[in-house]
Design an enzyme around this catalytic site. Structure first.
Site, PDB file in Angstrom:
ATOM      1  N   LYS A   1       0.840  -1.401  -0.076  1.00 50.05           N
ATOM      2  CA  LYS A   1       0.034  -0.156  -0.063  1.00 50.05           C
ATOM      3  C   LYS A   1       1.013   1.215   0.110  1.00 50.05           C
ATOM      4  O   LYS A   1       0.668   2.344  -0.895  1.00 50.05           O
ATOM      5  CB  LYS A   1      -1.051  -0.083   1.161  1.00 50.05           C
ATOM      6  CG  LYS A   1      -1.728  -1.049   1.463  1.00 50.05           C
ATOM      7  CD  LYS A   1      -2.651  -1.174   2.557  1.00 50.05           C
ATOM      8  CE  LYS A   1      -1.885  -1.159   3.891  1.00 50.05           C
ATOM      9  NZ  LYS A   1      -1.340  -2.183   4.484  1.00 50.05           N
TER      10      LYS A   1
ATOM     11  N   GLU B   1      -2.225   5.914   6.580  1.00 51.24           N
ATOM     12  CA  GLU B   1      -2.819   5.768   7.977  1.00 51.24           C
ATOM     13  C   GLU B   1      -2.896   6.728   8.854  1.00 51.24           C
ATOM     14  O   GLU B   1      -2.056   7.158   9.650  1.00 51.24           O
ATOM     15  CB  GLU B   1      -1.603   4.824   8.459  1.00 51.24           C
ATOM     16  CG  GLU B   1      -1.406   3.715   7.840  1.00 51.24           C
ATOM     17  CD  GLU B   1      -0.744   2.175   8.571  1.00 51.24           C
ATOM     18  OE1 GLU B   1      -0.602   2.377   9.641  1.00 51.24           O
ATOM     19  OE2 GLU B   1      -0.248   1.425   7.962  1.00 51.24           O
TER      20      GLU B   1
END
Lengths: 435, 334, 327
Positions: free
Chosen positions: B70, B204
């Site tokens: 990711k 995140e």
């Protein structure tokens, strides 16, 4: 190895420091007796004299024979440890002053046609005669012979460089520190060897003792300085600058104790054994190369096969993960510092024979080549450092076939910058991921 | 760790895709289109994306287990890393070979997994840095204050406006290093808004954030959409993904394995497999070394993945600092 | 011991050309490291280029003295490009290693016999003072006050140097209060974050490297103005002394480098007088005067270590604003 927690670390460090202080104390006493002799002089009874200072690459050359001849007078003298000579002559006038090329060290010659000069003492009472010395390209040597000789020299230099570079690389890998004091750790070995030989220890005992002391030195540095700094959580840049301060400090401590002169270990600069053509190699060179090779192989075995060696590589790879997976990082780092110290010390001794000579600031010279080798091979990989060192060693020596020897380090450093342009991660390094 | 009890369920944007929701499905109005993007690290394919489109005006979540690629995909799309192959466009412009700072200038800004608040700059300075096209940032005109004074005042007003929205205005003169982990996340997001981006990419955003701040962060992300921006974020917290994402893209082992709206995707067998399949037997205690146990092949695998995840932090601290632990760092800086 | 002479000698270091030169170089390093986070360990190389650029333009090419200064600065700009292009995209420690290596290359090239005709190799250059001294606006004679009594040339060198230093400090102050300085400080903290905000990080770092490098070159010029250019001055130790000065005064401050240079040279001047005097009058037993003189360099190393460990922000630095980024 069991974890030695029986003695509190600070006290132990102090004991060791005391030991070093005593050693240095012994060194001062010795260095007083080892002070360079007065210029070798003949004919001091006369009022007039010729004098000079034979140096090559700003290093004085000892035992070079100088002859003064003319006006029915002839005298000759050998230069002293500082390269100085002085010959008195009975009257003013023109003399022929000749330097005997045969007495120059291997590979050094006088600029063509100037070994013998006419010189006149006219108005003053003395005359200084100096010679321009250059890297030896004696006409009789074929290019091939030179190439072979330089290659062998380059390998020799590269191998001893690798000793220093592998240690510095392991330190970088395990602690992230670019240790600017590593050059002084190299000098340390040479200085210790000088001290032990001055204490009249035989060579077979003096040199290993110097290597052991260098290992202890690495341990002392880790225990007394680097580990407390790691505990304090100081950033890498800060620690790097601390190492610069340390480098200055140690360097001038050497200057304090041994002064600015150049000292030789016993057996340095001995005559070579002719192998073929004009290729010669001294016994010292051969022993040096063999020692380096054996030690490096042992290091490689240690890194690949032993538990601690594997742990060292694991830490270099990823310190957080290694710490998380139960490796005692502190212990491994301590061992790495001891090894790095011992290897650097050994490199220093071998380099003292290779240069030849021991000088207080010799470490600064090799530091850049060590860094160059490490970056060339790939930061933090021990095998990269080995490869980089061999390349740098060969480059430095072989480049003198084409460029003057007083800029031989320039070539190596230029190549370093060039490699960074093309392959910044070094020859054996990995690309890094950002994020 | 997150809670959605206090606010109402956000309005979801639907009808984003054309045809069946499958990996690589076409979108009605894509802002990013990527084709055949691959990136290898030492023989390991970190990213191998055949085709993906990110919808405009929606919140897209990029999920997947550790080591799924990711962050690497993020790096590739934003120009922080170069792919081995592939082409991708942002808002119709091809981005191949475009350096990261130009990508950002086009209106595609990102944040980082490890918060990159500029610690020794004040909160306000951090904000001002985010503004684009500043005259005073040119080395020559910077010397003459009259040339940039007016613009500076405008930027400061804007910065204070956004700071007030993020409730950081009282801290404007504090060093960013003195903020808590969550506040730094907020600051990073606020700073990104200074450039009035079209697409905000958050890596995140919830990692290491105090639960008390989670709700406000969620609201801010939802606000981005209301203000007409597109959002792409990487997240592990499924609860949050379900709560705010309009579209979910699932990655595993560098590939996109599923796409769709949150409710559907969470049921997808491929997703469950991606998350649980490979490591369900592994005791995490063994992995981290806290519990001594035999390291099975699976543990080794997981370690290797973690290694890939944290590999970037090599030599970042003098030694063995734990870089992913945000709270530990905070202690250091105080 | 002759305390009056010792104190007078010490006081003269306050405005010595060496102090001014080191302050200029340290100010350059403040731009590099203090504000930009660039680990430049090649300041000696920038200074050497300034000094040699000045001397060679006058001696070999017959340029006027002011053009010599420009040539010195130009040489340092070229040097900055050569260093920056390969390394500014790489990790910080690469720049450290490359700059220190490049500075050594510069020194070796000025030392070698190969370019003897231009550089006079190891003996260095002198006798380029005519033009600069002809431009001296001060009247002939020796004047001044107490320890600061110099002849016209002495004053001209000092005032000119101080003028350069004031201009340089003013420039740094203007730059660092501007948005340009803000970007640079941001890069020091985390260049990826700044890149993500749309700033051309490479260009900013290069500009900082050039500006600081020019200050370094000007330092070299001031160092060369009163006497001669000798290659053995521009060793790595010189760079390290500049670092000590910078960190002593405060790396991310405008006046820190200047204060650091003054303190450094006054203390060094004091020790160079007092230690040998103490040794020869028997106050330092077991020590020759040469050893006593060496002692002060040991102190420099020790001081550098202690500053970095215990007061990394330096004398003038903000307590909170530790200059060292925990990357």
């Amino acid at each position: 190895m069991s974890s030695p927690h029986s003695v509190p670390a600070p006290r132990r460090a102090r004991t060791i420091l005391l030991f070093f202080a005593l050693l240095f104390g012994a060194l001062i006493l010795q260095s007083a007796s080892a002070a360079p002799a007065q210029a070798d002089e003949v004919g001091t009874e006369y009022d007039f004299y010729f004098a000079g200072n034979v140096k090559y690459d700003s290093e004085p050359l000892e035992d070079v024979n100088i002859t003064v001849e003319g006006n029915g007078y002839k005298a000759d003298v050998d230069t002293d440890a500082e390269g100085k000579w002085k010959i008195g002559v009975p009257e003013k006038g023109t003399y022929t002053v000749t330097l005997d090329e045969e007495t120059l060290p291997e590979g050094v010659i006088v600029a063509e046609g100037s070994a013998s000069v006419e010189s006149e003492i006219a108005l003053t009472n003395s005359k200084i005669v100096n010679y321009f010395l250059g890297e030896g390209v004696r006409e009789t040597t074929s290019f091939f012979d030179q190439f072979v000789e330089r290659t062998v020299n380059g390998l020799n230099f590269g191998l001893l460089l690798a000793l220093a570079a592998v240690g510095a690389s392991l330190v970088f890998g395990t602690t992230g520190l670019s240790n600017f004091a590593h050059g002084e750790m190299v000098t340390f070995g040479a200085v210790m060897a000088l001290m032990f030989t001055n204490l009249q220890l035989p060579l077979w005992a003096a040199l290993p003792a110097a290597v052991v002391m260098s290992g202890v030195f690495g341990y002392v540095l880790d225990t007394g300085l680097w580990r407390p700094l790691r505990r304090k959580g100081i950033g890498i840049v800060q620690v790097m600058i601390v190492s610069i301060g340390l480098s200055l400090l140690i360097r001038y401590v050497y200057l304090y104790f041994i002064g600015g002169g150049t000292y030789q270990l016993p057996g340095a600069g001995e005559a070579g054994i002719n192998l073929f053509g004009s290729v010669t190699l001294s016994i010292t060179d051969m022993i040096s190369m063999a020692t380096s090779a054996v030690v490096l192989l042992a290091m490689a075995w240690w890194l690949v096969r032993t538990r601690t060696g594997k742990a060292t590589r694991a830490i270099s790879d990823n310190p957080s993960l290694a710490a998380a997976s139960g490796i005692d990082v502190d212990r491994v780092v301590r061992i790495v510092w001891i090894l790095a110290g011992a290897l650097a010390g050994l490199a220093g001794i071998l380099w003292a024979y290779f240069r030849p000579g021991i000088k207080w600031d010799m470490g600064t010279q090799i530091l850049l080549l060590v860094f160059g080798a490490i970056v060339l091979g790939g930061l933090g990989t021990a095998f990269g450092a080995l490869l980089g060192s061999l390349i740098v060693g060969l480059l430095v020596e072989l480049s003198t076939l084409w460029i003057p020897s007083d800029i031989k380090y320039v070539g190596a450093l230029v190549v370093l910058i060039g490699v960074l342009l093309v392959k910044p991660q070094g020859l054996l390094g990995r690309k890094e991921r950002i994020g | 760790m997150s809670s959605n009890s206090s606010s109402q369920s956000p309005v979801k944007t639907t009808g984003l895709h054309i045809g069946d929701a499958a990996p690589g499905v076409a979108k009605v109005d894509p802002i990013i289109i990527a084709d055949n993007v691959t990136r290898t690290f030492g023989g390991l394919k970190a990213v191998d994306v055949e085709h993906v489109e990110i919808p405009r005006g929606a919140i897209t979540a990029l999920i997947g287990p550790n080591g799924a690629g990711k962050t690497t995909l993020f790096n590739l799309l934003t120009g922080f890393d170069k792919p081995d192959t592939g082409t991708w466009t942002f808002d119709g412009t091809r981005l191949n070979g475009i350096p990261a700072f130009r990508v950002a200038r086009m209106g595609q800004v990102r944040t980082f997994q490890l918060t990159k608040a500029l610690g020794l700059l004040t909160v306000l300075e951090n904000m001002k840095l985010g503004a684009q096209k500043q005259t005073g940032e040119n080395v020559f005109s910077s010397l003459l204050k009259p040339l940039w004074r007016k613009q500076e005042v405008e930027i400061e007003e804007r910065a204070m406006e956004i700071l007030a929205r993020f409730k950081l205005d009282t801290k404007k003169d504090d060093f960013a290093a003195s903020l808590s982990g969550g506040q730094r996340k907020l600051l990073e997001m606020a700073r990104a808004l200074m450039s009035s981006p079209k697409l905000v990419m958050l890596d995140e955003p919830m990692a290491g954030v105090n639960p008390a701040l989670t709700q406000s962060l969620l609201d801010h992300i939802l606000n981005l959409k209301t203000e007409g921006m597109s959002v792409l974020f990487v997240e592990h917290d499924m609860h949050m993904v379900r709560h705010i994402a309009d579209w979910v893209i699932v990655m595993a082992e560098g590939r996109i394995v599923a796409e769709g709206d949150p409710e559907t995707v969470m049921q997808d067998a491929a997703v469950i497999d991606a998350y649980l399949g490979s490591h369900q037997d592994v005791d995490l205690g063994v992995v981290t070394g806290r519990i001594s146990g035999e390291k099975t092949a699976e543990v080794e695998d997981l370690l290797a993945e973690i290694d890939a995840e944290v590999g970037l932090t090599d030599s970042s601290a003098y030694i063995a600092d734990t870089p992913t632990d945000d709270t530990a760092k905070e202690e250091d800086t105080k | 011991m002759d305390w009056e002479a010792i104190l007078s000698n010490t006081a003269s270091w306050l405005i010595s050309p060496e102090t001014i030169a080191y302050a200029l170089a340290a100010l350059g390093l403040a731009v590099h490291f203090g504000y930009g986070g660039l680990l430049n360990f090649g300041m000696a190389g920038f200074m050497a280029l300034g000094a040699y650029g000045y001397a060679i333009s006058i001696l070999t090419f017959g340029l006027p003295w002011w053009a010599g200064i420009l040539v010195g600065c130009l040489a340092s700009v070229v040097f900055a490009f050569i260093l920056g292009i390969p390394t500014l995209r790489l990790r910080a420690d690469y720049l450290a290693i490359v700059t220190i290596a490049a500075a050594e290359i510069v020194r070796l090239l000025f030392t070698t016999q190969v370019f003897d005709a231009v550089t006079n190799s190891a003996d260095g250059l002198g006798n380029y003072h005519e033009g600069f001294r002809a431009a001296n606006p001060f009247p002939e004679g020796t004047y001044g006050f107490g320890p600061w009594t110099y002849n016209a040339n002495g004053w001209w060198v000092r005032i000119f140097g101080i003028g350069l230093l004031i201009i340089a400090a003013l420039l740094v102050w203007l730059l660092m209060r501007s948005p340009w300085g803000r970007v640079l400080k941001g890069i020091r903290e985390d260049e990826d974050a700044v890149r993500a905000l749309g700033k051309n990080v490479f260009a900013y770092k290069m500009q900082a490297l050039i500006i600081g490098g020019i200050f370094g070159a000007l330092g070299g010029v001031v160092f060369a103005l009163p006497s001669a250019v000798v290659p053995s001055v521009y060793v790595t130790s010189l760079t390290f002394f500049i670092w000590t000065i910078l960190l002593l005064g405060g790396a991310a401050t405008v006046f820190g480098p200047i204060l650091g240079a003054v303190i450094f040279w006054v203390i060094m001047g004091f020790l160079s007088n007092v230690l040998p005097a103490m040794a020869s009058s028997g106050l330092l037993p077991f020590m020759s005067t040469t050893q006593a003189a060496t002692l002060r360099f040991i102190f420099v190393g020790l001081a550098l270590m202690l500053i970095v460990i215990f007061r990394p922000q330096g004398i003038l630095g903000n307590k909170k604003e530790l200059t060292f980024v925990k990357q």
